[in-house]
Design a protein around this motif. Structure first.
Motif, PDB file in Angstrom:
ATOM      1  N   ILE A   1      60.682 -73.137  20.743  1.00 63.43           N
ATOM      2  CA  ILE A   1      61.206 -74.457  21.059  1.00 63.43           C
ATOM      3  C   ILE A   1      60.286 -75.491  20.414  1.00 63.43           C
ATOM      4  O   ILE A   1      59.086 -75.535  20.697  1.00 63.43           O
ATOM      5  N   VAL A   2      60.863 -76.293  19.528  1.00 63.76           N
ATOM      6  CA  VAL A   2      60.119 -77.334  18.823  1.00 63.76           C
ATOM      7  C   VAL A   2      60.662 -78.678  19.280  1.00 63.76           C
ATOM      8  O   VAL A   2      61.879 -78.929  19.220  1.00 63.76           O
TER       9      VAL A   2
ATOM     10  N   LEU B   1      55.594 -80.826  19.482  1.00 64.72           N
ATOM     11  CA  LEU B   1      55.172 -79.696  20.282  1.00 64.72           C
ATOM     12  C   LEU B   1      55.967 -78.467  19.865  1.00 64.72           C
ATOM     13  O   LEU B   1      57.170 -78.569  19.627  1.00 64.72           O
ATOM     14  N   GLU B   2      55.305 -77.325  19.755  1.00 66.03           N
ATOM     15  CA  GLU B   2      56.001 -76.057  19.511  1.00 66.03           C
ATOM     16  C   GLU B   2      55.526 -75.055  20.548  1.00 66.03           C
ATOM     17  O   GLU B   2      54.327 -74.868  20.740  1.00 66.03           O
ATOM     18  N   VAL B   3      56.484 -74.425  21.232  1.00 66.23           N
ATOM     19  CA  VAL B   3      56.185 -73.489  22.309  1.00 66.23           C
ATOM     20  C   VAL B   3      57.094 -72.275  22.167  1.00 66.23           C
ATOM     21  O   VAL B   3      58.256 -72.411  21.782  1.00 66.23           O
ATOM     22  N   ILE B   4      56.574 -71.116  22.528  1.00 63.77           N
ATOM     23  CA  ILE B   4      57.429 -69.938  22.658  1.00 63.77           C
ATOM     24  C   ILE B   4      57.478 -69.598  24.139  1.00 63.77           C
ATOM     25  O   ILE B   4      56.434 -69.399  24.771  1.00 63.77           O
TER      26      ILE B   4
ATOM     27  N   ILE C   1      65.115 -81.574  19.892  1.00 66.35           N
ATOM     28  CA  ILE C   1      64.591 -80.288  20.345  1.00 66.35           C
ATOM     29  C   ILE C   1      65.349 -79.193  19.605  1.00 66.35           C
ATOM     30  O   ILE C   1      66.572 -79.109  19.699  1.00 66.35           O
ATOM     31  N   LYS C   2      64.610 -78.381  18.871  1.00 67.17           N
ATOM     32  CA  LYS C   2      65.213 -77.264  18.136  1.00 67.17           C
ATOM     33  C   LYS C   2      64.828 -75.982  18.846  1.00 67.17           C
ATOM     34  O   LYS C   2      63.645 -75.733  19.100  1.00 67.17           O
ATOM     35  N   LEU C   3      65.839 -75.168  19.171  1.00 66.34           N
ATOM     36  CA  LEU C   3      65.617 -73.910  19.865  1.00 66.34           C
ATOM     37  C   LEU C   3      66.027 -72.758  18.969  1.00 66.34           C
ATOM     38  O   LEU C   3      67.047 -72.836  18.271  1.00 66.34           O
ATOM     39  N   GLU C   4      65.240 -71.692  19.017  1.00 68.90           N
ATOM     40  CA  GLU C   4      65.529 -70.514  18.207  1.00 68.90           C
ATOM     41  C   GLU C   4      65.285 -69.264  19.046  1.00 68.90           C
ATOM     42  O   GLU C   4      64.229 -69.126  19.679  1.00 68.90           O
ATOM     43  N   HIS C   5      66.262 -68.373  19.055  1.00 68.61           N
ATOM     44  CA  HIS C   5      66.126 -67.087  19.737  1.00 68.61           C
ATOM     45  C   HIS C   5      65.314 -66.184  18.820  1.00 68.61           C
ATOM     46  O   HIS C   5      65.730 -65.926  17.698  1.00 68.61           O
TER      47      HIS C   5
END
Length: 167
Positions: free
Chosen positions: A158-159, A27-30, A146-150
């Protein structure tokens, strides 16, 4: 209504529409606000059946602790306001069924420091273990990563992916 109010309403509608409701992994979400990140954490809990190890990866300020607050609350282990970063204590424990451990490896310097935390023992129990800075862990393979990126302002990419078939 001012143009600022209209812009805020559009922003809220756009963000709410992007949150998944019954989505399988990967899943990929912003998310566009801390509240959306919390809501996503609550929704993700259906993927975290004990025993489960969740590795949260991302730069400082990418939203790891905010997402953890939503996950812990979604699992019913604690209220959002009771969840804090264990940066100095390194591990916090929440709830009973399931028991949730929240570890922060930011200050962990090496394998020796990691071994003293006892994470290996926690991972072998019927628990959900949430590990911030999980990329530093060499103990076990996570069940979910879970990978988070600003990506600017309050926006976070958020992947979420399953990395083992633990559950």
């Amino acid at each position: 209504m001012t143009s600022a109010d209209d812009e805020q309403n559009q922003h809220e509608r756009r963000g709410a529409a992007q949150l998944p409701h019954a989505t399988a992994l990967p899943l990929e979400v912003i998310t566009h606000s801390p509240e959306e990140t919390l809501a996503l954490g609550k929704q993700l809990t259906k993927h975290f059946m004990p025993p489960c190890v969740v590795s949260l990866e991302g730069e400082l300020g990418s939203g790891k602790t905010t997402l953890v607050k939503g996950i812990v609350a979604g699992l019913g282990a604690a209220r959002e306001d009771e969840v804090t970063s264990p940066s100095f204590t390194l591990v916090h424990e929440y709830g009973r069924n399931p028991k949730v451990y929240h570890a922060d490896l930011y200050r962990v310097e090496g394998v020796r420091d990691l071994a003293t935390l006892g994470l290996e023992d926690l991972m072998n129990q019927d628990t959900v273990v949430l590990i911030e800075w999980g990329e530093k862990s060499t103990l076990a393979t996570a069940t979910v990563r879970i990978k988070l990126e600003h990506v600017g302002g309050d926006d976070r990419r958020i992947v979420v992916e399953r990395v083992s078939s633990g559950n």
